[in-house]
Design an enzyme around this catalytic site. Sequence first.
Site, PDB file in Angstrom:
ATOM      1  N   HIS A  52       4.977 -28.635  -2.951  1.00 48.59           N
ATOM      2  CA  HIS A  52       6.346 -28.762  -2.435  1.00 48.59           C
ATOM      3  C   HIS A  52       7.362 -28.408  -3.533  1.00 48.59           C
ATOM      4  O   HIS A  52       8.305 -27.646  -3.310  1.00 48.59           O
ATOM      5  CB  HIS A  52       6.571 -30.192  -1.920  1.00 48.59           C
ATOM      6  CG  HIS A  52       8.008 -30.550  -1.744  1.00 48.59           C
ATOM      7  ND1 HIS A  52       8.827 -29.952  -0.808  1.00 48.59           N
ATOM      8  CD2 HIS A  52       8.804 -31.438  -2.414  1.00 48.59           C
ATOM      9  CE1 HIS A  52      10.055 -30.463  -0.901  1.00 48.59           C
ATOM     10  NE2 HIS A  52      10.069 -31.355  -1.873  1.00 48.59           N
TER      11      HIS A  52
ATOM     12  N   HIS B  33       5.215 -34.646  -0.739  1.00 45.53           N
ATOM     13  CA  HIS B  33       6.014 -34.544  -1.976  1.00 45.53           C
ATOM     14  C   HIS B  33       5.123 -34.311  -3.196  1.00 45.53           C
ATOM     15  O   HIS B  33       5.122 -35.101  -4.140  1.00 45.53           O
ATOM     16  CB  HIS B  33       6.874 -35.800  -2.143  1.00 45.53           C
ATOM     17  CG  HIS B  33       7.890 -35.956  -1.054  1.00 45.53           C
ATOM     18  ND1 HIS B  33       7.680 -36.749   0.062  1.00 45.53           N
ATOM     19  CD2 HIS B  33       9.099 -35.392  -0.899  1.00 45.53           C
ATOM     20  CE1 HIS B  33       8.744 -36.685   0.840  1.00 45.53           C
ATOM     21  NE2 HIS B  33       9.623 -35.860   0.303  1.00 45.53           N
TER      22      HIS B  33
ATOM     23  N   HIS C  95      12.164 -32.222  -9.194  1.00 39.38           N
ATOM     24  CA  HIS C  95      12.966 -33.119  -8.360  1.00 39.38           C
ATOM     25  C   HIS C  95      12.207 -34.210  -7.598  1.00 39.38           C
ATOM     26  O   HIS C  95      12.822 -35.162  -7.121  1.00 39.38           O
ATOM     27  CB  HIS C  95      13.827 -32.308  -7.375  1.00 39.38           C
ATOM     28  CG  HIS C  95      13.107 -31.912  -6.137  1.00 39.38           C
ATOM     29  ND1 HIS C  95      12.231 -30.855  -6.086  1.00 39.38           N
ATOM     30  CD2 HIS C  95      13.091 -32.462  -4.902  1.00 39.38           C
ATOM     31  CE1 HIS C  95      11.731 -30.769  -4.880  1.00 39.38           C
ATOM     32  NE2 HIS C  95      12.225 -31.727  -4.130  1.00 39.38           N
ATOM     33  N   ASP C  96      10.888 -34.098  -7.470  1.00 40.16           N
ATOM     34  CA  ASP C  96      10.130 -35.154  -6.780  1.00 40.16           C
ATOM     35  C   ASP C  96       9.022 -35.719  -7.663  1.00 40.16           C
ATOM     36  O   ASP C  96       8.036 -36.280  -7.155  1.00 40.16           O
ATOM     37  CB  ASP C  96       9.526 -34.616  -5.469  1.00 40.16           C
ATOM     38  CG  ASP C  96      10.493 -34.729  -4.296  1.00 40.16           C
ATOM     39  OD1 ASP C  96      11.289 -35.684  -4.279  1.00 40.16           O
ATOM     40  OD2 ASP C  96      10.458 -33.852  -3.411  1.00 40.16           O
TER      41      ASP C  96
HETATM   42 ZN   LIG Z   1      11.621 -32.657  -2.356  1.00 44.49          ZN
END
Ligand SMILES: [Zn+2]
Length: 179
Positions: free
Chosen positions: A39, A35, A75-76
Amino acid sequence: MFIDLNLVEKFRINHEVLCRWVASVKRNYRPVSYHNWRHAFNVCQSCFCMIKTGGLESIFSDYEKLSLLVSCLSHDLDHRGTNNAFQAKIEHPLARLYSTSTMEHHHYNQCLMLLQSEGCEILSHLTSSEYAHVIKLVQHAILSTDLAIYFKKRNEFFNVVKSGAADWLGNDGHRELLR
Ligand SMILES: [Zn+2]
């Protein structure tokens, strides 16, 4: 990707501000094995490809395209390489703060923080109602990445597609699933 989708022009995003925001997002990923920034970039590029080659450019509004790219890259954010169950078991402060979708709430929170950081305000030319709209879409997109939620929505999405009654432009619920 932001230039290609005409978002820079449409939302009058300053080039240097955009670069600074992207660099800040990158810096706020940790060097974990999965993550990480790579990614996030891959997810963003996949989304971009789907928009460009999947006929979504004429379905999604500019607000939705902007929200999706921002969400993908963010998003991460600050992921530690461990899942929500782990945060709950070790009684991490984040798990006390957010009892469900713990990490996803944290990613969203980090995303908001970076969008409001000085020199990184890529949404500064939006009106307050446009800003609220984009942020709501970003929140929905990032929280939807919790796998517990994702698999439920994925089933709903496939049911809509299989039913042959998908209406991406006219049905807000269908559109939300598509995003
Ligand atoms: Zn992700």
